[in-house]
Design an enzyme around this catalytic site. Structure first.
Site, PDB file in Angstrom:
ATOM      1  N   ASP A  11       0.843  -1.196   0.000  1.00 34.14           N
ATOM      2  CA  ASP A  11       0.000   0.000   0.000  1.00 34.14           C
ATOM      3  C   ASP A  11       0.878   1.246   0.000  1.00 34.14           C
ATOM      4  O   ASP A  11       0.954   2.001   0.981  1.00 34.14           O
ATOM      5  CB  ASP A  11      -0.943  -0.022   1.205  1.00 34.14           C
ATOM      6  CG  ASP A  11      -1.929  -1.174   1.127  1.00 34.14           C
ATOM      7  OD1 ASP A  11      -2.307  -1.558  -0.002  1.00 34.14           O
ATOM      8  OD2 ASP A  11      -2.319  -1.701   2.182  1.00 34.14           O
ATOM      9  N   LYS A  63     -10.683  -5.346  -7.313  1.00 30.16           N
ATOM     10  CA  LYS A  63     -12.106  -5.472  -6.956  1.00 30.16           C
ATOM     11  C   LYS A  63     -13.018  -4.968  -8.075  1.00 30.16           C
ATOM     12  O   LYS A  63     -13.870  -4.088  -7.871  1.00 30.16           O
ATOM     13  CB  LYS A  63     -12.405  -4.716  -5.663  1.00 30.16           C
ATOM     14  CG  LYS A  63     -11.564  -5.134  -4.456  1.00 30.16           C
ATOM     15  CD  LYS A  63     -11.954  -4.326  -3.225  1.00 30.16           C
ATOM     16  CE  LYS A  63     -11.111  -4.666  -2.007  1.00 30.16           C
ATOM     17  NZ  LYS A  63      -9.722  -4.169  -2.117  1.00 30.16           N
ATOM     18  N   ILE A  67     -20.452  -4.009 -15.608  1.00 27.87           N
ATOM     19  CA  ILE A  67     -21.286  -4.913 -16.393  1.00 27.87           C
ATOM     20  C   ILE A  67     -20.429  -6.081 -16.876  1.00 27.87           C
ATOM     21  O   ILE A  67     -19.204  -5.949 -17.022  1.00 27.87           O
ATOM     22  CB  ILE A  67     -21.959  -4.188 -17.578  1.00 27.87           C
ATOM     23  CG1 ILE A  67     -20.909  -3.650 -18.554  1.00 27.87           C
ATOM     24  CG2 ILE A  67     -22.863  -3.063 -17.076  1.00 27.87           C
ATOM     25  CD1 ILE A  67     -21.514  -3.083 -19.825  1.00 27.87           C
ATOM     26  N   ASN A  69     -19.672  -7.676 -19.665  1.00 24.66           N
ATOM     27  CA  ASN A  69     -18.784  -7.590 -20.815  1.00 24.66           C
ATOM     28  C   ASN A  69     -17.561  -6.727 -20.529  1.00 24.66           C
ATOM     29  O   ASN A  69     -16.443  -7.042 -20.968  1.00 24.66           O
ATOM     30  CB  ASN A  69     -19.539  -7.032 -22.028  1.00 24.66           C
ATOM     31  CG  ASN A  69     -18.762  -7.224 -23.316  1.00 24.66           C
ATOM     32  OD1 ASN A  69     -18.398  -8.345 -23.673  1.00 24.66           O
ATOM     33  ND2 ASN A  69     -18.494  -6.133 -24.016  1.00 24.66           N
ATOM     34  N   ARG A 179      -3.369  -9.186  12.020  1.00 25.08           N
ATOM     35  CA  ARG A 179      -2.518  -8.365  12.877  1.00 25.08           C
ATOM     36  C   ARG A 179      -1.895  -9.233  13.963  1.00 25.08           C
ATOM     37  O   ARG A 179      -2.624  -9.938  14.668  1.00 25.08           O
ATOM     38  CB  ARG A 179      -3.337  -7.258  13.563  1.00 25.08           C
ATOM     39  CG  ARG A 179      -3.977  -6.250  12.625  1.00 25.08           C
ATOM     40  CD  ARG A 179      -2.938  -5.289  12.080  1.00 25.08           C
ATOM     41  NE  ARG A 179      -3.543  -4.217  11.319  1.00 25.08           N
ATOM     42  CZ  ARG A 179      -3.862  -4.285  10.036  1.00 25.08           C
ATOM     43  NH1 ARG A 179      -3.656  -5.412   9.369  1.00 25.08           N
ATOM     44  NH2 ARG A 179      -4.384  -3.249   9.405  1.00 25.08           N
ATOM     45  N   GLN A 188      -9.473  -1.675  10.106  1.00 23.07           N
ATOM     46  CA  GLN A 188     -10.127  -2.967   9.971  1.00 23.07           C
ATOM     47  C   GLN A 188     -11.041  -3.199  11.167  1.00 23.07           C
ATOM     48  O   GLN A 188     -10.650  -2.987  12.309  1.00 23.07           O
ATOM     49  CB  GLN A 188      -9.081  -4.090   9.913  1.00 23.07           C
ATOM     50  CG  GLN A 188      -8.019  -3.911   8.843  1.00 23.07           C
ATOM     51  CD  GLN A 188      -8.497  -4.312   7.461  1.00 23.07           C
ATOM     52  OE1 GLN A 188      -9.626  -4.743   7.291  1.00 23.07           O
ATOM     53  NE2 GLN A 188      -7.636  -4.182   6.480  1.00 23.07           N
TER      54      GLN A 188
END
Length: 233
Positions: A11, A63, A67, A69, A179, A188
Protein backbone atom coordinates in the site's frame (compact mmCIF):
# COMPACT_ATOMS: atom_id res chain seq x y z
CA UNK A 1 -3.73 -25.58 -1.14
CA UNK A 2 -2.63 -23.16 1.52
CA UNK A 3 -0.03 -20.52 0.70
CA UNK A 4 2.87 -20.56 3.16
CA UNK A 5 3.91 -16.98 2.40
CA UNK A 6 1.89 -14.18 3.96
CA UNK A 7 0.82 -11.81 1.20
CA UNK A 8 2.40 -8.39 1.78
CA UNK A 9 0.07 -5.50 0.93
CA UNK A 10 2.14 -2.96 -1.00
CA UNK A 11 0.00 0.00 0.00
CA UNK A 12 2.48 2.54 -1.31
CA UNK A 13 1.94 5.68 -3.41
CA UNK A 14 4.70 5.21 -5.98
CA UNK A 15 6.94 2.81 -7.88
CA UNK A 16 10.03 4.23 -6.19
CA UNK A 17 8.79 3.52 -2.68
CA UNK A 18 8.08 -0.09 -3.70
CA UNK A 19 11.62 -0.46 -5.01
CA UNK A 20 13.04 0.91 -1.76
CA UNK A 21 10.90 -1.46 0.29
CA UNK A 22 11.76 -4.56 -1.73
CA UNK A 23 15.47 -3.69 -1.62
CA UNK A 24 15.33 -4.54 2.09
CA UNK A 25 14.73 -8.22 1.27
CA UNK A 26 17.32 -10.68 -0.09
CA UNK A 27 17.19 -10.73 -3.89
CA UNK A 28 16.63 -14.48 -3.93
CA UNK A 29 13.59 -14.37 -1.62
CA UNK A 30 10.34 -14.93 -3.51
CA UNK A 31 7.51 -12.95 -1.95
CA UNK A 32 3.76 -12.89 -2.51
CA UNK A 33 2.77 -9.25 -3.00
CA UNK A 34 -0.58 -7.47 -3.18
CA UNK A 35 -0.91 -4.56 -5.56
CA UNK A 36 -4.00 -2.52 -4.74
CA UNK A 37 -5.74 0.43 -6.33
CA UNK A 38 -3.41 3.13 -5.00
CA UNK A 39 -0.24 1.56 -6.35
CA UNK A 40 -1.77 0.29 -9.58
CA UNK A 41 -3.24 3.68 -10.43
CA UNK A 42 0.06 5.38 -9.57
CA UNK A 43 2.42 3.00 -11.35
CA UNK A 44 0.25 1.31 -13.97
CA UNK A 45 0.58 -2.22 -15.37
CA UNK A 46 4.36 -1.87 -15.34
CA UNK A 47 4.40 -2.50 -11.60
CA UNK A 48 3.04 -6.01 -12.16
CA UNK A 49 5.61 -6.74 -14.86
CA UNK A 50 8.37 -5.44 -12.59
CA UNK A 51 7.35 -7.60 -9.64
CA UNK A 52 6.93 -10.69 -11.79
CA UNK A 53 10.34 -10.03 -13.32
CA UNK A 54 11.86 -10.19 -9.84
CA UNK A 55 10.32 -13.63 -9.32
CA UNK A 56 7.52 -12.57 -6.98
CA UNK A 57 3.89 -13.71 -7.02
CA UNK A 58 1.28 -10.98 -7.49
CA UNK A 59 -2.26 -10.60 -6.17
CA UNK A 60 -3.79 -7.71 -8.11
CA UNK A 61 -6.47 -6.36 -5.79
CA UNK A 62 -8.66 -4.15 -8.00
CA UNK A 63 -12.11 -5.47 -6.96
CA UNK A 64 -13.69 -5.08 -10.38
CA UNK A 65 -17.43 -4.36 -10.40
CA UNK A 66 -19.08 -3.44 -13.69
CA UNK A 67 -21.29 -4.91 -16.39
CA UNK A 68 -20.25 -8.46 -17.42
CA UNK A 69 -18.78 -7.59 -20.82
CA UNK A 70 -16.64 -4.78 -19.43
CA UNK A 71 -15.29 -6.99 -16.64
CA UNK A 72 -14.60 -9.81 -19.10
CA UNK A 73 -12.59 -7.48 -21.34
CA UNK A 74 -10.64 -6.09 -18.39
CA UNK A 75 -9.82 -9.59 -17.18
CA UNK A 76 -8.42 -10.50 -20.59
CA UNK A 77 -5.93 -7.67 -20.18
CA UNK A 78 -5.05 -8.71 -16.63
CA UNK A 79 -4.42 -12.28 -17.77
CA UNK A 80 -1.79 -10.96 -20.18
CA UNK A 81 0.04 -9.31 -17.28
CA UNK A 82 0.63 -12.70 -15.68
CA UNK A 83 -1.00 -11.96 -12.33
CA UNK A 84 -1.26 -14.94 -10.00
CA UNK A 85 -4.55 -13.85 -8.48
CA UNK A 86 -7.09 -11.06 -8.86
CA UNK A 87 -10.60 -10.30 -7.70
CA UNK A 88 -14.06 -8.89 -8.28
CA UNK A 89 -16.93 -7.79 -6.06
CA UNK A 90 -19.41 -10.63 -5.56
CA UNK A 91 -22.15 -7.99 -5.46
CA UNK A 92 -21.67 -7.66 -9.23
CA UNK A 93 -23.65 -10.87 -9.64
CA UNK A 94 -23.18 -14.39 -10.94
CA UNK A 95 -23.18 -13.40 -14.62
CA UNK A 96 -20.48 -10.81 -14.02
CA UNK A 97 -18.37 -13.31 -12.10
CA UNK A 98 -18.78 -15.93 -14.84
CA UNK A 99 -17.70 -13.33 -17.40
CA UNK A 100 -14.67 -12.48 -15.27
CA UNK A 101 -13.70 -16.14 -15.09
CA UNK A 102 -14.02 -16.49 -18.86
CA UNK A 103 -11.94 -13.39 -19.49
CA UNK A 104 -9.18 -14.28 -17.05
CA UNK A 105 -8.92 -17.93 -18.02
CA UNK A 106 -7.58 -20.63 -15.76
CA UNK A 107 -3.96 -19.53 -15.35
CA UNK A 108 -4.67 -17.23 -12.40
CA UNK A 109 -6.86 -17.61 -9.35
CA UNK A 110 -10.00 -15.51 -9.28
CA UNK A 111 -11.69 -14.67 -6.01
CA UNK A 112 -14.54 -12.40 -4.96
CA UNK A 113 -14.97 -9.85 -2.19
CA UNK A 114 -17.97 -10.64 0.00
CA UNK A 115 -18.06 -7.81 2.53
CA UNK A 116 -15.06 -5.58 3.14
CA UNK A 117 -13.36 -6.24 6.47
CA UNK A 118 -13.84 -2.53 7.24
CA UNK A 119 -17.63 -3.03 7.13
CA UNK A 120 -19.54 -3.59 10.34
CA UNK A 121 -22.96 -5.24 10.47
CA UNK A 122 -24.60 -1.94 11.37
CA UNK A 123 -22.95 -0.19 8.42
CA UNK A 124 -24.01 -2.98 6.05
CA UNK A 125 -27.61 -2.81 7.19
CA UNK A 126 -27.80 0.98 7.07
CA UNK A 127 -25.91 1.82 3.89
CA UNK A 128 -26.37 -1.34 1.80
CA UNK A 129 -29.92 -1.89 3.05
CA UNK A 130 -29.18 -5.60 3.59
CA UNK A 131 -31.39 -6.66 6.46
CA UNK A 132 -29.65 -9.89 7.39
CA UNK A 133 -26.71 -10.54 9.66
CA UNK A 134 -23.26 -9.80 8.30
CA UNK A 135 -22.43 -13.50 8.38
CA UNK A 136 -25.56 -14.42 6.42
CA UNK A 137 -24.64 -11.86 3.76
CA UNK A 138 -21.10 -13.22 3.51
CA UNK A 139 -22.33 -16.82 3.19
CA UNK A 140 -24.81 -15.81 0.48
CA UNK A 141 -22.10 -14.10 -1.54
CA UNK A 142 -19.72 -17.05 -1.05
CA UNK A 143 -22.30 -19.51 -2.38
CA UNK A 144 -22.92 -17.33 -5.42
CA UNK A 145 -19.17 -17.04 -5.98
CA UNK A 146 -18.82 -20.82 -5.96
CA UNK A 147 -21.82 -21.11 -8.28
CA UNK A 148 -20.06 -18.79 -10.73
CA UNK A 149 -16.99 -21.04 -10.81
CA UNK A 150 -14.55 -18.80 -8.98
CA UNK A 151 -11.78 -20.15 -6.77
CA UNK A 152 -12.76 -18.52 -3.50
CA UNK A 153 -13.50 -15.35 -1.61
CA UNK A 154 -11.94 -12.59 0.43
CA UNK A 155 -13.39 -12.80 3.92
CA UNK A 156 -12.56 -12.20 7.54
CA UNK A 157 -11.04 -15.12 9.42
CA UNK A 158 -14.14 -15.28 11.63
CA UNK A 159 -16.14 -16.36 8.57
CA UNK A 160 -13.80 -19.01 7.15
CA UNK A 161 -15.34 -22.07 8.76
CA UNK A 162 -18.93 -21.25 7.86
CA UNK A 163 -17.92 -20.42 4.28
CA UNK A 164 -16.13 -23.72 3.80
CA UNK A 165 -19.13 -25.54 5.29
CA UNK A 166 -21.45 -23.69 2.90
CA UNK A 167 -19.27 -24.33 -0.17
CA UNK A 168 -16.50 -26.95 0.00
CA UNK A 169 -13.24 -27.49 1.91
CA UNK A 170 -11.11 -26.54 -1.12
CA UNK A 171 -12.86 -23.21 -1.63
CA UNK A 172 -10.18 -20.58 -1.02
CA UNK A 173 -10.60 -18.20 1.89
CA UNK A 174 -8.19 -15.26 1.68
CA UNK A 175 -8.10 -13.30 4.89
CA UNK A 176 -7.04 -9.64 5.18
CA UNK A 177 -7.01 -7.75 8.44
CA UNK A 178 -4.32 -9.97 9.95
CA UNK A 179 -2.52 -8.36 12.88
CA UNK A 180 0.03 -9.90 15.25
CA UNK A 181 -1.01 -9.63 18.89
CA UNK A 182 -0.45 -6.15 20.27
CA UNK A 183 -0.50 -4.34 16.91
CA UNK A 184 -3.06 -1.58 16.31
CA UNK A 185 -6.01 -2.71 14.18
CA UNK A 186 -6.20 0.49 12.10
CA UNK A 187 -9.38 0.76 9.99
CA UNK A 188 -10.13 -2.97 9.97
CA UNK A 189 -13.21 -3.94 11.97
CA UNK A 190 -12.70 -7.71 11.91
CA UNK A 191 -9.12 -8.80 12.61
CA UNK A 192 -7.24 -11.89 13.77
CA UNK A 193 -3.67 -13.01 14.47
CA UNK A 194 -1.74 -15.21 11.99
CA UNK A 195 -1.83 -18.20 14.34
CA UNK A 196 -5.57 -17.83 14.86
CA UNK A 197 -6.13 -17.52 11.11
CA UNK A 198 -4.26 -20.78 10.56
CA UNK A 199 -6.22 -22.59 13.26
CA UNK A 200 -9.53 -21.45 11.84
CA UNK A 201 -8.67 -22.58 8.30
CA UNK A 202 -7.63 -19.52 6.27
CA UNK A 203 -5.77 -20.43 3.07
CA UNK A 204 -4.08 -17.08 2.40
CA UNK A 205 -3.45 -14.17 4.74
CA UNK A 206 -2.78 -10.55 3.79
CA UNK A 207 -0.67 -8.32 6.01
CA UNK A 208 0.10 -4.68 5.33
CA UNK A 209 1.14 -2.09 7.89
CA UNK A 210 2.48 -4.54 10.52
CA UNK A 211 5.15 -5.34 7.92
CA UNK A 212 5.47 -2.25 5.73
CA UNK A 213 5.50 0.20 8.64
CA UNK A 214 7.60 -1.94 10.98
CA UNK A 215 10.97 -0.70 12.19
CA UNK A 216 12.47 -3.81 10.57
CA UNK A 217 10.08 -4.99 7.81
CA UNK A 218 12.10 -8.11 6.98
CA UNK A 219 12.14 -9.28 10.58
CA UNK A 220 8.44 -8.46 10.95
CA UNK A 221 7.63 -10.44 7.80
CA UNK A 222 9.51 -13.51 8.95
CA UNK A 223 8.00 -13.33 12.44
CA UNK A 224 4.51 -13.28 10.93
CA UNK A 225 5.41 -16.04 8.47
CA UNK A 226 6.76 -18.18 11.32
CA UNK A 227 3.60 -17.62 13.35
CA UNK A 228 1.42 -18.43 10.31
CA UNK A 229 3.26 -21.69 9.52
CA UNK A 230 4.35 -22.85 12.98
CA UNK A 231 1.80 -25.68 13.16
CA UNK A 232 2.09 -26.85 9.54
CA UNK A 233 3.05 -30.48 9.01
Amino acid sequence: MREHRPIIALDFPSFEVVKEFLALFPAEESLYLKVGMELYYAAGPEIVSYLKGLGHSVFLDLKLHDIPNTVKSAMKILSQLGVDMTNVHAAGGVEMMKAAREGLGSQAKLIAVTQLTSTSEAQMQEFQNIQTSLQESVIHYAKKTAEAGLDGVVCSAQEVQVIKQATNPDFICLTPGIRPAGVAVGDQKRVMTPADAYQIGSDYIVVGRPITQAEDPVAAYHAIKDEWTQDWN
